[in-house]
Scaffold this motif. Sequence first.
Motif, PDB file in Angstrom:
ATOM      1  N   PRO A  62      44.182  62.518  76.946  1.00 40.01           N
ATOM      2  CA  PRO A  62      43.481  62.935  75.724  1.00 40.01           C
ATOM      3  C   PRO A  62      41.961  62.703  75.793  1.00 40.01           C
ATOM      4  CG  PRO A  62      45.309  61.423  75.227  1.00 40.01           C
ATOM      5  CD  PRO A  62      45.054  61.362  76.693  1.00 40.01           C
ATOM      6  N   ASP A  63      41.462  62.165  76.904  1.00 46.43           N
ATOM      7  CA  ASP A  63      40.025  61.915  77.028  1.00 46.43           C
ATOM      8  C   ASP A  63      39.231  63.217  77.014  1.00 46.43           C
ATOM      9  OD1 ASP A  63      40.366  59.198  77.170  1.00 46.43           O
ATOM     10  OD2 ASP A  63      40.007  59.033  79.323  1.00 46.43           O
ATOM     11  N   ASP A  75      43.154  67.086  77.586  1.00 45.32           N
ATOM     12  CA  ASP A  75      44.020  67.651  76.541  1.00 45.32           C
ATOM     13  C   ASP A  75      43.645  66.918  75.248  1.00 45.32           C
ATOM     14  OD1 ASP A  75      46.175  68.967  75.238  1.00 45.32           O
ATOM     15  OD2 ASP A  75      47.527  67.309  75.695  1.00 45.32           O
ATOM     16  N   ALA A  76      42.346  66.998  74.909  1.00 52.35           N
ATOM     17  CA  ALA A  76      41.803  66.173  73.828  1.00 52.35           C
ATOM     18  C   ALA A  76      42.490  66.393  72.484  1.00 52.35           C
ATOM     19  CB  ALA A  76      40.294  66.392  73.698  1.00 52.35           C
ATOM     20  N   ASN A  77      42.945  67.619  72.221  1.00 53.29           N
ATOM     21  CA  ASN A  77      43.594  67.864  70.923  1.00 53.29           C
ATOM     22  C   ASN A  77      45.097  67.584  70.943  1.00 53.29           C
ATOM     23  OD1 ASN A  77      44.608  70.032  72.326  1.00 53.29           O
ATOM     24  ND2 ASN A  77      43.586  71.600  71.111  1.00 53.29           N
ATOM     25  N   GLY A  78      45.637  67.228  72.121  1.00 52.57           N
ATOM     26  CA  GLY A  78      47.052  66.843  72.209  1.00 52.57           C
ATOM     27  C   GLY A  78      48.041  67.993  72.217  1.00 52.57           C
ATOM     28  N   ALA A  79      47.552  69.240  72.342  1.00 51.74           N
ATOM     29  CA  ALA A  79      48.459  70.403  72.285  1.00 51.74           C
ATOM     30  C   ALA A  79      49.481  70.375  73.415  1.00 51.74           C
ATOM     31  CB  ALA A  79      47.657  71.699  72.330  1.00 51.74           C
ATOM     32  N   LEU A  80      49.034  70.058  74.639  1.00 52.61           N
ATOM     33  CA  LEU A  80      49.946  70.108  75.785  1.00 52.61           C
ATOM     34  C   LEU A  80      50.985  68.989  75.739  1.00 52.61           C
ATOM     35  CD1 LEU A  80      50.701  71.575  78.401  1.00 52.61           C
ATOM     36  CD2 LEU A  80      49.179  70.013  79.614  1.00 52.61           C
ATOM     37  N   TYR A  82      45.287  51.469  68.210  1.00 52.23           N
ATOM     38  CA  TYR A  82      44.790  52.361  69.256  1.00 52.23           C
ATOM     39  C   TYR A  82      43.986  53.535  68.695  1.00 52.23           C
ATOM     40  CZ  TYR A  82      47.704  50.210  72.872  1.00 52.23           C
ATOM     41  OH  TYR A  82      48.265  49.328  73.766  1.00 52.23           O
ATOM     42  N   LYS A  83      44.108  53.791  67.413  1.00 60.90           N
ATOM     43  CA  LYS A  83      43.567  55.026  66.849  1.00 60.90           C
ATOM     44  C   LYS A  83      42.047  55.167  67.009  1.00 60.90           C
ATOM     45  CE  LYS A  83      47.438  56.018  63.854  1.00 60.90           C
ATOM     46  NZ  LYS A  83      47.973  56.164  62.513  1.00 60.90           N
ATOM     47  N   SER A  84      41.317  54.092  66.837  1.00 63.66           N
ATOM     48  CA  SER A  84      39.856  54.215  66.946  1.00 63.66           C
ATOM     49  C   SER A  84      39.436  54.472  68.393  1.00 63.66           C
ATOM     50  CB  SER A  84      39.150  52.973  66.401  1.00 63.66           C
ATOM     51  OG  SER A  84      39.529  51.829  67.134  1.00 63.66           O
ATOM     52  N   VAL A  85      40.106  53.843  69.357  1.00 62.62           N
ATOM     53  CA  VAL A  85      39.746  54.044  70.768  1.00 62.62           C
ATOM     54  C   VAL A  85      40.090  55.468  71.208  1.00 62.62           C
ATOM     55  CG1 VAL A  85      41.839  53.215  71.971  1.00 62.62           C
ATOM     56  CG2 VAL A  85      39.635  52.855  72.999  1.00 62.62           C
ATOM     57  N   ILE A  86      41.197  56.010  70.727  1.00 57.93           N
ATOM     58  CA  ILE A  86      41.582  57.393  71.048  1.00 57.93           C
ATOM     59  C   ILE A  86      40.554  58.355  70.464  1.00 57.93           C
ATOM     60  CG2 ILE A  86      43.327  59.201  70.716  1.00 57.93           C
ATOM     61  CD1 ILE A  86      45.369  56.879  70.363  1.00 57.93           C
ATOM     62  N   ASN A  87      40.160  58.104  69.231  1.00 55.27           N
ATOM     63  CA  ASN A  87      39.165  58.930  68.544  1.00 55.27           C
ATOM     64  C   ASN A  87      37.852  58.964  69.324  1.00 55.27           C
ATOM     65  OD1 ASN A  87      37.991  60.442  66.429  1.00 55.27           O
ATOM     66  ND2 ASN A  87      37.194  58.595  65.503  1.00 55.27           N
ATOM     67  N   VAL A  88      37.386  57.798  69.743  1.00 60.53           N
ATOM     68  CA  VAL A  88      36.122  57.705  70.480  1.00 60.53           C
ATOM     69  C   VAL A  88      36.219  58.431  71.817  1.00 60.53           C
ATOM     70  CG1 VAL A  88      34.596  56.085  71.708  1.00 60.53           C
ATOM     71  CG2 VAL A  88      35.322  55.578  69.379  1.00 60.53           C
ATOM     72  N   MET A 128      38.369  64.550  68.649  1.00 58.43           N
ATOM     73  CA  MET A 128      39.360  65.637  68.603  1.00 58.43           C
ATOM     74  C   MET A 128      40.780  65.124  68.396  1.00 58.43           C
ATOM     75  SD  MET A 128      38.087  68.456  71.345  1.00 58.43           S
ATOM     76  CE  MET A 128      39.347  69.609  70.806  1.00 58.43           C
ATOM     77  N   ASN A 129      40.989  63.831  68.646  1.00 55.22           N
ATOM     78  CA  ASN A 129      42.325  63.256  68.538  1.00 55.22           C
ATOM     79  C   ASN A 129      42.197  61.898  67.859  1.00 55.22           C
ATOM     80  OD1 ASN A 129      44.826  62.036  68.948  1.00 55.22           O
ATOM     81  ND2 ASN A 129      44.883  62.427  71.128  1.00 55.22           N
ATOM     82  N   THR A 130      42.903  61.718  66.783  1.00 57.80           N
ATOM     83  CA  THR A 130      42.794  60.437  66.067  1.00 57.80           C
ATOM     84  C   THR A 130      44.089  59.638  66.086  1.00 57.80           C
ATOM     85  OG1 THR A 130      43.352  61.559  64.010  1.00 57.80           O
ATOM     86  CG2 THR A 130      40.998  61.265  64.489  1.00 57.80           C
TER      87      THR A 130
END
Length: 198
Positions: free
Chosen positions: A101-102, A123-128, A142-148, A153-155
């Motif tokens: 997701p990076d 796959d930043a938006n997680g579609a795949l 984990y949500k803030s680190v994923i967001n950053v 694009m992914n929270t």
Amino acid sequence: MKKALFILFAAVSTVANAQNTVAKTATDVAPLLIGEKIPNSTLKSSDNAAVSLSELISKKKTVLVFYRGGWCPYCNLHLAALAEAEKQILDLGYQIVAVSPDSPENLKITAEKDKVKYTLLSDANGALIKEFGIAFEAPENYKSVINVHSNGMNTNLLPVPSVFVVNTNGDILFEYVSPDFKQRISAELLVSVLKTLK
């Protein structure tokens, strides 16, 4: 007897409806299975170029790796181990493609840090990961680190760390999906698997 039938039916229903959904936890995912065809998707390279997954895999049999992100120490160890085994994997006729997701910018950082020469895709938006049935709702911490790392694009989505071996038609020949993010397939075992598939 009725209870057993219900459980079997529930399990089949879950698998049938799993793709394109987000599981509540890592243990609830229902990934695509061996013999199924992987979905096509357009991902981004570290240079922010659009990459068609089906076009990429049509060129060479592929070890397709899904990892949580360059911020995850277990992922970094796994990516580095694959980089060390890359020559053996290439010699067996496969390419390595790793997806997370990076954001594209963060892929570059990971490639340098882990000495990765193989392809990293965003796959930043997680579609795949949703289409593969390996997406789950990330724990709150984990949500803030994923967001950053996804550049906003992914929270809330994470992939269960997975390795799929696919042929040039996109058929899954082998998979290793581990809901425990600390457990990864070793490079040695993966090379052994590729030798048996050859």
